[in-house]
Scaffold this active site. Sequence first.
Site, short mmCIF file in Angstrom:
data_model
loop_
_atom_site.label_atom_id
_atom_site.label_comp_id
_atom_site.label_asym_id
_atom_site.label_seq_id
_atom_site.Cartn_x
_atom_site.Cartn_y
_atom_site.Cartn_z
N ASP A 1 0.87 -1.16 0.00
CA ASP A 1 0.00 0.00 0.00
C ASP A 1 0.92 1.23 0.00
O ASP A 1 2.11 1.12 0.26
CB ASP A 1 -0.88 -0.03 1.25
CG ASP A 1 -1.77 1.20 1.35
OD1 ASP A 1 -2.36 1.58 0.33
OD2 ASP A 1 -1.85 1.79 2.44
N ASP B 1 -1.16 -0.47 5.89
CA ASP B 1 -1.22 0.24 7.17
C ASP B 1 -2.39 -0.20 8.03
O ASP B 1 -2.57 0.28 9.14
CB ASP B 1 -1.24 1.75 6.98
CG ASP B 1 -2.51 2.24 6.30
OD1 ASP B 1 -3.34 1.38 5.90
OD2 ASP B 1 -2.69 3.46 6.15
N ASP C 1 -6.85 -1.90 4.38
CA ASP C 1 -6.16 -3.00 3.72
C ASP C 1 -6.50 -4.38 4.27
O ASP C 1 -5.90 -5.37 3.86
CB ASP C 1 -4.65 -2.80 3.82
CG ASP C 1 -4.21 -1.50 3.15
OD1 ASP C 1 -4.66 -1.26 2.02
OD2 ASP C 1 -3.45 -0.75 3.77
#
Length: 627
Positions: free
Chosen positions: A310, A502, A506
Amino acid sequence: MTAVARFLRSYPWVTATLAVLVVVLVCAAAGWPLAARIIATAYVGAFVVYTCVGMVRDMLRGHWGLDILAVVAMLATLWVGEYVAALIVMLMLSGGEALEDAAASRAKADLDALLHHAPQRAVRVAADGTQAEVDAAELLAGDTVLVRPGEVVPVDGRLLEAAEFDLSSLTGESLPVGLGAGDEVASGAVNGSTVVRLIALRAADQSQFQQIVALVRRAQENKAPTVRLADRFALPFTAFSLLLAGGAWALSGDPLRFAQVLVLATPCPLLIAAPVAFLGGLSRASRAGVVVKDGGVLERLGRLRSAAFDKTGTLTAGRPELVAVRPAGGAVADEVLRLAAAAEQASSHVLAAGIIAAAEARGLQLPAVDGASEVATNGVLARVEGREVAVGKPAWVASLAPGLERAPLSAGQAAAYVAVDGVFAGTLVLQDAPRPEAAAVTAWLRENGVARQVILTGDVEATAAPVAASVGITEVHAELLPADKVRLAAELSPRPVVMVGDGVNDAPVLAAADVGVAMGARGATAAGDAADAVILRDSLRPLAEALSIGRHTLRVALTSIWIGIVLSVGLMLVAATGAIPAVAGALTQELVDLAAILYALRALRPPVLALPAHAPGNAAPSESVGP
């Protein structure tokens, strides 16, 4: 004497076997060989039946027990009259549990330290100022908690006064860290020399350290990879040992050779050494700032071939600061910021904190929000003072407010777009630079076999591409919905694939990857639930350390198994000639077990990681990133 008594009580089969062995030796020395043989045969026979029952249960679950070699060896030694050797083999097999516990205790010392560090009690302060000591598990969000000097912070909270804290159990930081009133402190931190009060931000069982404790308990209870490793060697080693023993019997015509070979084929290196190595690896990873859920994850980390990241909060520092407000259509800058910050109170995105902090720093009073919803990966829509406020990505905001104009951005900047009542009101420009260590970590991964690295982000291409370039990643997939991330992670090759995020948006892709790694330094509990490993430090460096530890652990586990196999096979070949008596062979095999287990403890030694703590990186421009 107390320790000896405790040991004898903890391992009854060892105690009973030692007692029977003494009785048998006394009977043999007194000239009663028949009595000695009967006692040994009856006792070993009972143990064989007990072992076979457990072995059959394992086989029904699909695990072929290596104990079959020990069972056959005991039966063979009894058959040829070597009943003392049978008792020694039984002592080794029953003592294997004690040996494993001793080695495992050494291997998982750091994991145990985390568990013992978990806070059990807390002081809750009532509204009238009275104090009451309660179980830490009873604390709820909003409670006022008092933490005395030297005590462990029992719950994630916001400080009411400044204090210093020891964060070493959470982040590995060796020096005390000073925090001010209004700062957040994570559970598990140790208070310094002053009494401090805090407001609990979440219930105790949802706080960061309790999440870590849950991960550690799962890591200690799960032994799946060690079972798989043993299974790979169980059938071939068993078949080879039986064939070699049978061949020695056939060539010599002496059934004693069969027993002499098999007493050197006991399976302790396979059953004990590999679990000890993985426990050592898990313990070492926790010391490096990574809690890994189980040994299977550690094994997959050691075999990684691809990585997906990410962007915001993972490759970037995740601490965005507002650098400009660009109003549009006659709007006032402070009013745009005030309304946007009010709406962002309903967002979990990392950039929302930067917008809210900027509004508070300017002394703007944030109004209450009357209904709000977060549109995953796009933005937040809220009703503020009777007006509909949207904050997010340009494409999404443009669908609500035609006429949006994208803002020109400098290196390292990101933009969130604001619409009020269907009219484009302006742009909030924030700065969120790449992590200083990100380029070094991605370079290290490439040099160590993780050749394919990609960014999977909900941001637009113009946002992600410059950040990717600054950290050395060439493949970017932008403007993704959560389902798109899951699909791309599933299609990514070569495998295994790690996904690093994080933990805010996600969770689905972390759960879908071969290895999901969450940046959990700021207590993203959703990430801890979905991920296979959680990085406790606010840095990407532990990712490289975890991969290095995984490889080192896997290498140590396999080597310890091969040490046991090679030494056993060599000794069995010698025993096939009749050169090693059955009793001596049984005792020698114990030394082989010890050598394999001692080598397995090498997993506790940290592998050398040639990675600088910080690497230079150019700040990259970025485009709208949503709430």
